[in-house]
Design a protein around this motif. Structure first.
Motif, PDB file in Angstrom:
ATOM      1  N   LEU A 224       0.829  -1.206   0.000  1.00  0.00           N
ATOM      2  CA  LEU A 224       0.000   0.000   0.000  1.00  0.00           C
ATOM      3  C   LEU A 224       0.866   1.260   0.000  1.00  0.00           C
ATOM      4  CD1 LEU A 224      -2.933  -0.836   2.447  1.00  0.00           C
ATOM      5  CD2 LEU A 224      -3.091  -0.418  -0.001  1.00  0.00           C
ATOM      6  N   ASP A 225       1.942   1.253   0.789  1.00  0.00           N
ATOM      7  CA  ASP A 225       2.844   2.401   0.809  1.00  0.00           C
ATOM      8  C   ASP A 225       3.507   2.608  -0.559  1.00  0.00           C
ATOM      9  OD1 ASP A 225       3.950   1.688   4.214  1.00  0.00           O
ATOM     10  OD2 ASP A 225       2.227   2.809   3.459  1.00  0.00           O
ATOM     11  N   ALA A 226       3.884   1.514  -1.192  1.00  0.00           N
ATOM     12  CA  ALA A 226       4.494   1.627  -2.527  1.00  0.00           C
ATOM     13  C   ALA A 226       3.488   2.158  -3.542  1.00  0.00           C
ATOM     14  CB  ALA A 226       5.034   0.267  -2.968  1.00  0.00           C
ATOM     15  N   LEU A 227       2.218   1.745  -3.416  1.00  0.00           N
ATOM     16  CA  LEU A 227       1.181   2.228  -4.328  1.00  0.00           C
ATOM     17  C   LEU A 227       0.952   3.724  -4.153  1.00  0.00           C
ATOM     18  CD1 LEU A 227      -1.051   1.681  -6.406  1.00  0.00           C
ATOM     19  CD2 LEU A 227      -2.569   1.105  -4.497  1.00  0.00           C
ATOM     20  N   GLN A 228       0.959   4.193  -2.898  1.00  0.00           N
ATOM     21  CA  GLN A 228       0.739   5.612  -2.646  1.00  0.00           C
ATOM     22  C   GLN A 228       1.871   6.470  -3.208  1.00  0.00           C
ATOM     23  OE1 GLN A 228       0.976   6.950   1.433  1.00  0.00           O
ATOM     24  NE2 GLN A 228      -0.833   8.263   1.185  1.00  0.00           N
ATOM     25  N   GLN A 229       3.088   5.944  -3.180  1.00  0.00           N
ATOM     26  CA  GLN A 229       4.246   6.689  -3.668  1.00  0.00           C
ATOM     27  C   GLN A 229       4.409   6.606  -5.183  1.00  0.00           C
ATOM     28  OE1 GLN A 229       7.590   5.207  -1.461  1.00  0.00           O
ATOM     29  NE2 GLN A 229       6.733   5.753   0.537  1.00  0.00           N
ATOM     30  N   SER A 230       3.625   5.791  -5.825  1.00  0.00           N
ATOM     31  CA  SER A 230       3.742   5.645  -7.278  1.00  0.00           C
ATOM     32  C   SER A 230       3.166   6.878  -7.986  1.00  0.00           C
ATOM     33  CB  SER A 230       3.006   4.386  -7.745  1.00  0.00           C
ATOM     34  OG  SER A 230       1.606   4.546  -7.576  1.00  0.00           O
ATOM     35  N   GLN A 313      -7.028   4.853   2.197  1.00  0.00           N
ATOM     36  CA  GLN A 313      -6.990   4.916   3.655  1.00  0.00           C
ATOM     37  C   GLN A 313      -7.917   3.885   4.279  1.00  0.00           C
ATOM     38  OE1 GLN A 313      -4.828   7.045   5.326  1.00  0.00           O
ATOM     39  NE2 GLN A 313      -5.368   5.758   7.068  1.00  0.00           N
ATOM     40  N   ALA A 314      -9.080   3.646   3.646  1.00  0.00           N
ATOM     41  CA  ALA A 314     -10.028   2.658   4.177  1.00  0.00           C
ATOM     42  C   ALA A 314      -9.425   1.250   4.160  1.00  0.00           C
ATOM     43  CB  ALA A 314     -11.332   2.690   3.377  1.00  0.00           C
ATOM     44  N   VAL A 315      -8.711   0.907   3.083  1.00  0.00           N
ATOM     45  CA  VAL A 315      -8.065  -0.412   2.991  1.00  0.00           C
ATOM     46  C   VAL A 315      -6.978  -0.534   4.046  1.00  0.00           C
ATOM     47  CG1 VAL A 315      -6.660  -1.902   1.518  1.00  0.00           C
ATOM     48  CG2 VAL A 315      -8.615  -0.692   0.551  1.00  0.00           C
ATOM     49  N   ARG A 316      -6.186   0.501   4.232  1.00  0.00           N
ATOM     50  CA  ARG A 316      -5.105   0.459   5.222  1.00  0.00           C
ATOM     51  C   ARG A 316      -5.665   0.296   6.643  1.00  0.00           C
ATOM     52  NH1 ARG A 316       0.209   1.842   5.577  1.00  0.00           N
ATOM     53  NH2 ARG A 316       0.945   2.550   7.622  1.00  0.00           N
ATOM     54  N   ASP A 317      -6.704   1.084   6.982  1.00  0.00           N
ATOM     55  CA  ASP A 317      -7.296   0.976   8.324  1.00  0.00           C
ATOM     56  C   ASP A 317      -7.896  -0.403   8.561  1.00  0.00           C
ATOM     57  OD1 ASP A 317      -8.551   4.412   8.264  1.00  0.00           O
ATOM     58  OD2 ASP A 317      -6.555   3.590   8.706  1.00  0.00           O
ATOM     59  N   MET A 318      -8.528  -0.965   7.523  1.00  0.00           N
ATOM     60  CA  MET A 318      -9.124  -2.296   7.661  1.00  0.00           C
ATOM     61  C   MET A 318      -8.052  -3.350   7.923  1.00  0.00           C
ATOM     62  SD  MET A 318     -11.080  -4.501   4.752  1.00  0.00           S
ATOM     63  CE  MET A 318     -11.222  -6.284   4.951  1.00  0.00           C
TER      64      MET A 318
END
Length: 339
Positions: A224-230, A313-318
């Protein structure tokens, strides 16, 4: 004599005209309609009525449709065979009340749930109900097709004009022999590449030391972090972005709850997860994110920046919430979605 004969003839014609009007008044002002007469249950062997139960459906909505079958008491009706696709409509579910004898007639109501990703007026095709008479003679009744208007999704101020377009039909097809040659070449090349990669992978695994697998939530959060930085969102590659986001979520669910989430549709995945495994809040996150991903990938929806941030953010919190729950957890090797 001639004049009196003419007068008598005129009088007789007047009496005949009045008699015809009287007969017409006895019958009624509205003549018998052949369509109305055929719609009477006692005269028709079988009757099929189709009714759309959702007002103003939109693209992607799950539309309930009621199919009501009525038959004379001397008629035997068979279960209607519904295909997975009826014209432009995908059939998601079929539920039936079963055939019952009500009001001196056989009755059955089938509840269909259909879906369409094309905006505009779409035709729901005619349905065929097969039946048998008392003496065993087969027959069938074909309902009339109906028109259903599917509204497009509401346009937001941030959306670009024309961002949602209908799916285009293929303009042409390859000839069968050419398609067969291409398929054969691809099969041979694919087998050779698979064999080479398999052999190389075995050699690499034999040489390097074994590393204990990482927890599934750690792998998912890292991706998820890599996806956000893409740069996918900046480049406007929304389809690729949501494909990666949904793949991360599905692989985590599969590793965390031992459910084959990758090979399931959104509906099948929601049903497969038990309430004690996934709480209502997390169930809603799973449904909303996967549905949004389907709309972006198949209906060409262009989400705004707020929607993409909220979904990420919803996926990360879940993942964080479910990772903290007690119970055995299967680990993920880290293979799968990547940016």
């Amino acid at each position: 004599m001639k004049i009196s004969s003419v007068v008598c003839a005129v009088l007789l014609m007047g009496l005949a005209w009045q008699g015809a009007e009287a007969v017409q008044m006895e019958i009624g002002d509205a003549p018998v309609n052949s369509v109305t007469a055929l719609s009477k249950p006692q005269e028709l062997p079988v009757k099929v009525d189709v009714e759309v139960l959702l007002v103003s459906p939109r693209v992607g909505d799950e539309i309930p449709i009621a199919v009501r079958i009525t038959a004379r008491p001397d008629i035997t009706i068979e279960p209607m065979a519904y295909k997975k696709a009826l014209g432009d409509w995908d059939v998601l579910a079929v539920n039936s009340t079963g055939t019952q004898y009500v009001g001196n007639a056989w009755q059955r109501t089938d509840q269909l749930v259909v879906q369409n990703f094309l905006a505009g007026e779409a035709e729901f095709p005619a349905l065929i109900q097969k039946y048998k008479t008392k003496d065993g003679k087969p027959g069938e009744f074909r309902s009339l097709p109906i028109k259903i208007t599917v509204a497009p999704l509401p346009v937001k101020e941030s959306d670009k004009p024309g961002s949602i377009r209908g799916l285009k039909k293929p303009e042409g097809l390859f000839s069968w022999w050419l398609a067969g040659i291409i398929a054969g070449v691809c099969l041979v090349l694919g087998a050779g590449i698979w064999w080479y990669l398999r052999r190389t992978q075995r050699q690499l695994f034999a040489q390097r030391p074994k590393v204990p697998p990482r927890p599934a939530h750690s792998v998912a959060l890292e991706k998820l972090d890599a996806l956000q930085q893409s740069q996918l969102l900046i480049q406007g590659q929304f389809k690729v972005y949501y494909s990666v986001l949904s793949d991360i979520l599905r692989r985590y669910i599969e590793a965390r709850f031992q459910t084959p989430a990758i090979d399931m549709t959104t509906r099948e995945l929601i049903r497969a997860l038990k309430p004690q495994e996934l709480k209502t809040q997390d169930n809603a996150v799973l449904r909303n994110v996967l549905t949004q991903s389907d709309m972006v990938k198949f209906a060409k929806l262009i989400p705004n920046e707020k929607d993409t941030n909220n979904d990420w953010q919803a996926v990360r919190d879940m993942i964080i919430r479910t990772a903290e729950a007690s119970g055995p957890e299967k680990t993920d090797s880290g293979e799968g979605a990547g940016v």
